[in-house]
Motif scaffolding. Structure first.
Motif, PDB file in Angstrom:
ATOM      1  N   GLY A  74       0.615  -1.023   0.262  1.00 36.22           N
ATOM      2  CA  GLY A  74      -0.206   0.216   0.480  1.00 36.22           C
ATOM      3  C   GLY A  74       0.625   1.395  -0.408  1.00 36.22           C
ATOM      4  O   GLY A  74      -0.190   2.592   0.355  1.00 36.22           O
ATOM      5  N   THR A 288      -0.936  -5.844  -9.349  1.00 34.29           N
ATOM      6  CA  THR A 288      -0.617  -5.360  -8.203  1.00 34.29           C
ATOM      7  C   THR A 288      -0.002  -4.056  -8.266  1.00 34.29           C
ATOM      8  O   THR A 288       0.783  -4.100  -9.584  1.00 34.29           O
ATOM      9  N   CYS A 289       0.613  -3.472  -7.485  1.00 35.96           N
ATOM     10  CA  CYS A 289       0.921  -2.285  -7.328  1.00 35.96           C
ATOM     11  C   CYS A 289       2.407  -2.324  -6.302  1.00 35.96           C
ATOM     12  O   CYS A 289       2.549  -3.454  -5.704  1.00 35.96           O
ATOM     13  N   CYS A 292       2.720  -4.714  -2.604  1.00 35.98           N
ATOM     14  CA  CYS A 292       1.262  -5.300  -2.362  1.00 35.98           C
ATOM     15  C   CYS A 292       1.186  -6.522  -2.684  1.00 35.98           C
ATOM     16  O   CYS A 292       0.806  -7.290  -2.915  1.00 35.98           O
ATOM     17  N   ILE A 294      -2.149  -7.475  -1.818  1.00 44.82           N
ATOM     18  CA  ILE A 294      -3.206  -7.027  -1.981  1.00 44.82           C
ATOM     19  C   ILE A 294      -3.924  -8.118  -3.475  1.00 44.82           C
ATOM     20  O   ILE A 294      -4.800  -9.134  -3.713  1.00 44.82           O
ATOM     21  N   ARG A 295      -2.999  -7.359  -4.316  1.00 39.98           N
ATOM     22  CA  ARG A 295      -3.250  -7.827  -5.556  1.00 39.98           C
ATOM     23  C   ARG A 295      -5.083  -7.390  -5.987  1.00 39.98           C
ATOM     24  O   ARG A 295      -5.123  -8.862  -6.863  1.00 39.98           O
ATOM     25  N   CYS A 296      -5.071  -6.300  -6.143  1.00 36.72           N
ATOM     26  CA  CYS A 296      -7.178  -5.694  -6.096  1.00 36.72           C
ATOM     27  C   CYS A 296      -6.446  -5.984  -7.804  1.00 36.72           C
ATOM     28  O   CYS A 296      -8.328  -5.871  -7.747  1.00 36.72           O
ATOM     29  N   LYS A 297      -5.493  -5.636  -8.143  1.00 34.06           N
ATOM     30  CA  LYS A 297      -6.148  -4.943  -9.370  1.00 34.06           C
ATOM     31  C   LYS A 297      -6.600  -5.899 -10.945  1.00 34.06           C
ATOM     32  O   LYS A 297      -5.810  -7.441 -10.821  1.00 34.06           O
ATOM     33  N   CYS A 512      -2.546   3.873   0.445  1.00 32.31           N
ATOM     34  CA  CYS A 512      -2.766   3.261  -0.492  1.00 32.31           C
ATOM     35  C   CYS A 512      -4.852   3.533   0.909  1.00 32.31           C
ATOM     36  O   CYS A 512      -3.824   2.331   2.109  1.00 32.31           O
ATOM     37  N   PHE A 514      -6.842   1.047   0.489  1.00 33.32           N
ATOM     38  CA  PHE A 514      -7.274  -0.211   0.858  1.00 33.32           C
ATOM     39  C   PHE A 514      -7.361  -0.398   1.889  1.00 33.32           C
ATOM     40  O   PHE A 514      -7.161  -1.635   1.959  1.00 33.32           O
ATOM     41  N   VAL A 515      -5.164  -0.264   2.058  1.00 31.31           N
ATOM     42  CA  VAL A 515      -4.972  -1.299   3.206  1.00 31.31           C
ATOM     43  C   VAL A 515      -4.543   0.008   4.375  1.00 31.31           C
ATOM     44  O   VAL A 515      -4.641  -0.579   5.843  1.00 31.31           O
TER      45      VAL A 515
END
Ligand code: SF4
Length: 631
Positions: A74, A288-289, A292, A294-297, A512, A514-515
């Motif tokens: 994030g 992802t970014c 990160c 989470i890998r939401c992309k 981010c 989301f984090v």
């Protein structure tokens, strides 16, 4: 010098091709931290009032933070600021990806661009070495093609590129700055400012791959704990599974999915746009970014009307699904994904684009626009018309030349359609409806760069503050109790005011949401404090200082806007929001109350230390924030 920072700001004047490197003192970094707070320092100091956003005098800043590039989730985000060609006040846009971390690895905390190049150029920054290079061969090329061409030209597949896209070149006021061809500094027309400077791209490559931190073990521990926490965190795993589009169903059920230009809050085609449907049908993978977990992309691949939807352009977020989808009455997921691809290819803000097309659709349905003017029927629900209008807007072709101005300036040019506008300060509303999320009505209205859904905690999150973890986060920023979702009393306004400062800090630290948001995410304010201390070595950094940085940023933007002629009368909502909603669902027949907005604004100004009449920060407030230098 504190750790975390590179200690260098790059200054580039494109008119005379002068390149300077500034080494600000530590107290500058501690005061402004990074992101748009740092960008605002240069813009407010250097930009004369009344400058045309497209003139060479406009100052365009790209800013990181001490946390950018540290290997934790994030943090790889960048803020871009300049005077906006869309709102005629300050512009502000954030993006994630790999570009921000890579830029940090080149040894710079920020880039300040001035002037205008005589010919198209790109900026190449490798390990602290800076070159201005010819970009004539890239001008007119789409973002995906520029990615390929520059990687070939520089013989380096690992460069990261931020670029303005063909829409930015054509000064489309909704133009974004794209990195990876699928991450957008989307809002307020920053891509058009970049295009106006003949700056096609900024290319970064750093070999250090590491940010020097004050307490390496503490940072490593934080990273390990963060990765473990993400694995067990329901909302983070939900983001990983269905992306932000996982929110479509909840938004629809609760009546806050803007439908047909904010006429309704529930869309009959929502099921086909839902995040889990995307996952099951066209999703080919996650992206992802930097660092990160989470890998939401989204990475989607499909075909729509014989057109390929390519994975390199990513996939639609919730906002893109809603604005190109339900906002336009379109329930065809592949059409939405294709329009999203066009936005990423040409470099457009999906929110502004979808909302502008939806505004034109309503004008067409209400007889204000004719087929002769538009070139084709532009009805709600017509997927082909939505895609065609998006493409024409991106290229300024035909009627798209009007749409490229954004809906408010388009209405001004046409001399009609103002009553159907869904804009604040000229910027189109995101896909969260203030009738259901009443605190957003206030934040949309007072937001310095127009309506923004990522500037405060949403009402449901604040109510959720009754959960122990969320309450802990709220308490860390001085909020002792949660507040009911639908209230707009004094207590709620106080909470929202605090969360506005908190989220303003996030956009200064480039973290981010989301984090590191407040209530439903894996980390919160206390984690930011722990991390900031570990990275910078500022062992007394605390919540008060964090909020002060956020407040300082908001006040700098306010001062800038007032200097540009904006005032309290611009802190309002579109007329349509005061009219009862049509359609079905829990929000049908509801309207936002003018009295509620007036009351909330008055309280907000008071809490901010602003003049109750015009909303101008008082001298005492500016002195308290250390901003008396602007006087
Ligand atoms: S949560 Fe998503 S948007 Fe945020 S840093 Fe991670 S991958 Fe990027």
């Amino acid at each position: 010098m504190a750790q975390g920072f590179s200690g260098k700001i790059l200054h580039v004047n494109l008119t005379n091709r002068k390149i300077n490197i500034e080494t600000p003192p530590e107290n500058f970094y501690r005061k402004y931290f990074g992101g748009s707070a740092m960008g605002m320092y240069y813009i407010l100091k250097e930009l004369s009032p009344g400058v045309d956003p497209f003139s060479p005098q406009n100052v365009l800043t790209f800013m990181l933070s001490p946390l950018t590039g540290v290997a934790i989730a994030g943090q790889s985000r960048m803020t871009v600021n300049a005077k906006s060609p869309l709102v005629d006040g300050i512009g502000d846009a954030q993006a994630g990806g790999f570009f921000p971390a890579e830029m940090k690895f080149t040894g710079f905390d920020g880039i300040v661009i001035r002037g205008k190049a005589a010919q198209p150029v790109y900026l190449l920054i490798r390990d602290g070495e800076v070159e201005i290079r010819d970009a004539s061969h890239l001008w007119g090329k789409t973002t995906g093609d520029v990615e390929i061409l520059l990687k070939e030209e520089l013989q380096d597949p690992k460069i990261e590129i931020a670029q303005c896209g063909p829409s930015g070149e054509k000064l489309v006021r909704l133009a974004a700055i794209m990195n990876m061809a699928n991450r957008a500094n989307g809002r307020t027309g920053m891509g058009a400012v970049m295009g106006s400077k003949n700056l096609k791209a900024i290319v970064v490559r750093g070999s250090s791959r590491k940010v020097q931190v004050a307490h390496p073990e503490a940072v490593a521990d934080f990273g390990k704990q963060s990765s473990a926490a993400i694995k067990d965190h329901g909302s983070s795993q939900g983001l990983k599974r269905d992306g932000t589009a996982g929110g479509v169903s909840w938004q629809n059920t609760t009546g806050t999915l803007p439908t047909r230009n904010y006429n309704e809050g529930q869309f009959e085609g929502a099921d086909s746009l839902a995040g889990d449907v995307m996952t099951e049908t066209i999703l080919k993978g996650n992206d992802t970014c930097f660092a990160c977990a989470i890998r939401c992309k989204r990475v989607v691949e499909a075909e729509w009307m014989d057109q390929a939807i390519e994975g390199r352009y990513g996939g639609p977020e919730y906002e893109s699904v809603a604005t190109l989808g339900s906002y336009c009455g379109v329930g065809d997921l592949k059409a939405v994904a294709y329009a999203n691809q066009l936005c990423n290819e040409y470099g457009l803000d999906t929110i502004g684009t979808g909302a502008t097309v939806a505004w034109a659709m309503e004008c067409f349905e209400q007889g204000l626009l004719t087929e002769e003017e538009v070139g084709f029927p532009l009805n709600f629900g017509d997927a082909k018309a939505m895609v065609r209008a998006t493409e024409m807007l991106a290229k300024r072709e035909g009627f798209g030349d009007i749409l490229a101005e954004g809906s408010r300036k388009a209405a001004d040019k046409l001399g009609k359609g103002h009553k159907f506008l869904i804009t604040v300060k000229g910027s189109e509303l995101p896909a969260h409806m203030p009738r259901v999320k009443p605190s957003l009505g206030l934040i949309y209205a007072v937001g310095p760069f127009g309506a923004d859904h990522q500037s405060s905690e949403h009402d449901a999150g604040i109510e959720e503050g009754t959960s122990p973890k969320a309450l802990q986060s709220l308490r860390a920023i001085g909020v002792d109790e949660a507040a009911p979702e639908n209230s707009m009393g004094v207590e709620k306004i106080k909470i929202v005011h605090k969360t506005h400062q908190y989220y303003s800090f996030l956009d200064s630290a480039n973290l981010c949401q989301f984090v590191f948001g407040l209530t439903w995410v894996v980390h919160g304010p206390q984690d930011i404090i722990t991390l900031t201390r570990a990275v910078t070595g500022w062992n007394d950094f605390n919540a008060k200082e964090l909020l002060l940085i956020g407040e300082r940023r908001l006040n700098m933007m306010r001062v800038f806007n007032m200097r540009e002629g904006l005032d309290s009368s611009d802190d309002t909502l579109p007329e349509k929001l005061f009219i009862p909603l049509q359609g079905n669902g829990p929000s049908a027949n509801t309207a936002y109350s003018r009295d509620v907005l007036d009351f909330a604004k008055e309280k907000y100004y008071h809490l901010s230390g602003w003049d109750p009449k015009n909303g101008e920060p008082t001298k005492e407030t500016l002195v308290r924030l250390g901003l008396n230098w602007k006087q």
